[in-house]
Write an enzyme that holds these catalytic residues in place. Structure first.
Site, PDB file in Angstrom:
ATOM      1  N   HIS A   1      34.943  27.388  -9.560  1.00 41.21           N
ATOM      2  CA  HIS A   1      35.217  28.671  -8.914  1.00 41.21           C
ATOM      3  C   HIS A   1      35.374  29.755  -9.980  1.00 41.21           C
ATOM      4  CE1 HIS A   1      39.970  28.576  -8.943  1.00 41.21           C
ATOM      5  NE2 HIS A   1      39.477  28.312 -10.107  1.00 41.21           N
TER       6      HIS A   1
ATOM      7  N   CYS B   1      40.567  33.342 -15.529  1.00 43.19           N
ATOM      8  CA  CYS B   1      39.971  32.817 -14.291  1.00 43.19           C
ATOM      9  C   CYS B   1      38.882  33.727 -13.757  1.00 43.19           C
ATOM     10  CB  CYS B   1      41.046  32.620 -13.228  1.00 43.19           C
ATOM     11  SG  CYS B   1      42.257  31.374 -13.699  1.00 43.19           S
TER      12      CYS B   1
ATOM     13  N   HIS C   1      34.612  28.210 -13.837  1.00 43.21           N
ATOM     14  CA  HIS C   1      35.160  27.018 -14.496  1.00 43.21           C
ATOM     15  C   HIS C   1      35.474  26.004 -13.412  1.00 43.21           C
ATOM     16  CE1 HIS C   1      38.556  29.537 -13.320  1.00 43.21           C
ATOM     17  NE2 HIS C   1      39.190  28.383 -13.091  1.00 43.21           N
TER      18      HIS C   1
ATOM     19  N   HIS D   1      37.671  22.502 -11.731  1.00 47.77           N
ATOM     20  CA  HIS D   1      38.936  21.776 -11.618  1.00 47.77           C
ATOM     21  C   HIS D   1      38.674  20.421 -10.970  1.00 47.77           C
ATOM     22  CE1 HIS D   1      41.517  25.178 -12.632  1.00 47.77           C
ATOM     23  NE2 HIS D   1      40.794  25.924 -11.826  1.00 47.77           N
TER      24      HIS D   1
ATOM     25  N   ASP E   1      33.010  18.969  -2.686  1.00 42.43           N
ATOM     26  CA  ASP E   1      32.911  18.157  -3.901  1.00 42.43           C
ATOM     27  C   ASP E   1      31.651  18.503  -4.689  1.00 42.43           C
ATOM     28  OD1 ASP E   1      33.759  16.204  -5.716  1.00 42.43           O
ATOM     29  OD2 ASP E   1      32.469  14.694  -4.776  1.00 42.43           O
ATOM     30  N   HIS E   2      31.854  18.806  -5.953  1.00 36.12           N
ATOM     31  CA  HIS E   2      30.761  19.222  -6.852  1.00 36.12           C
ATOM     32  C   HIS E   2      30.023  20.457  -6.338  1.00 36.12           C
ATOM     33  CE1 HIS E   2      31.746  15.348  -8.564  1.00 36.12           C
ATOM     34  NE2 HIS E   2      31.131  15.734  -9.669  1.00 36.12           N
TER      35      HIS E   2
ATOM     36  N   GLU F   1      45.732  21.907  -8.248  1.00 40.48           N
ATOM     37  CA  GLU F   1      44.582  22.493  -8.942  1.00 40.48           C
ATOM     38  C   GLU F   1      44.567  22.058 -10.399  1.00 40.48           C
ATOM     39  OE1 GLU F   1      43.191  27.088  -9.108  1.00 40.48           O
ATOM     40  OE2 GLU F   1      45.110  26.619 -10.020  1.00 40.48           O
TER      41      GLU F   1
HETATM   42 NI    NI Z   1      40.630  27.921 -11.770  1.00 38.87          NI
END
Ligand code: NI
Length: 134
Positions: free
Chosen positions: A13, A32, A38, A40, A77-78, A123
């Site tokens: 995100h 961010c 990036h 998580h 997911d992914h 997160e």
């Molecule tokens: Ni983040």
């Protein structure tokens, strides 16, 4: 009685809103807001609340898993949370907003006898968000 079932997914995100200038976004969201995003490794805990039935269980875990797989994991997911998740469209891809989106996506197809009581998303090891659902 409550049961909490744990799931994991990886997603990327970027925290950014079109309502602000690039400079203000950078000030508000810090690193961010980096342009290329990036990732998580999220940990999702889904809590259901109910009374055990004749089987001695408040919910059939296979049924809950199937719902979470279809409604959540297959969609996040992914994936890139900024563009791949319609439930987040028009919202900043914070984990606060992701928790609301997870609640909404689960409730779209919720047929379990137990009530959805809480959505909890970790997160990072330092940031965990809990949403008590209605
Ligand atoms: Ni983040």
């Amino acid at each position: 009685m409550r049961l909490t079932r744990r799931y994991r997914f990886a997603a990327s995100h970027r925290l950014n809103t079109d309502a602000l200038s690039p400079q203000d976004n950078a000030r508000l969201y810090g690193k961010c807001n980096n342009p290329f995003g990036h990732g998580h490794d999220y940990v999702l805990d889904v809590t259901v609340e109910g009374v055990p039935d004749g089987s001695g269980q408040i919910v059939n875990r296979d049924t809950l898993d199937a719902l979470v797989n279809t409604q959540i994991l297959a969609r996040v997911d992914h994936r890139n949370l900024n563009v791949d998740v319609p439930a987040l469209a028009g919202r900043v891809a914070t984990t606060e907003n992701l928790a609301f989106a997870v609640e909404a996506m689960l409730k779209e197809r919720w047929t379990l006898p137990a009530r959805l009581a809480r959505v909890r998303i970790a997160e990072t090891p330092r940031n965990t968000f809990e949403l008590d659902t209605q």
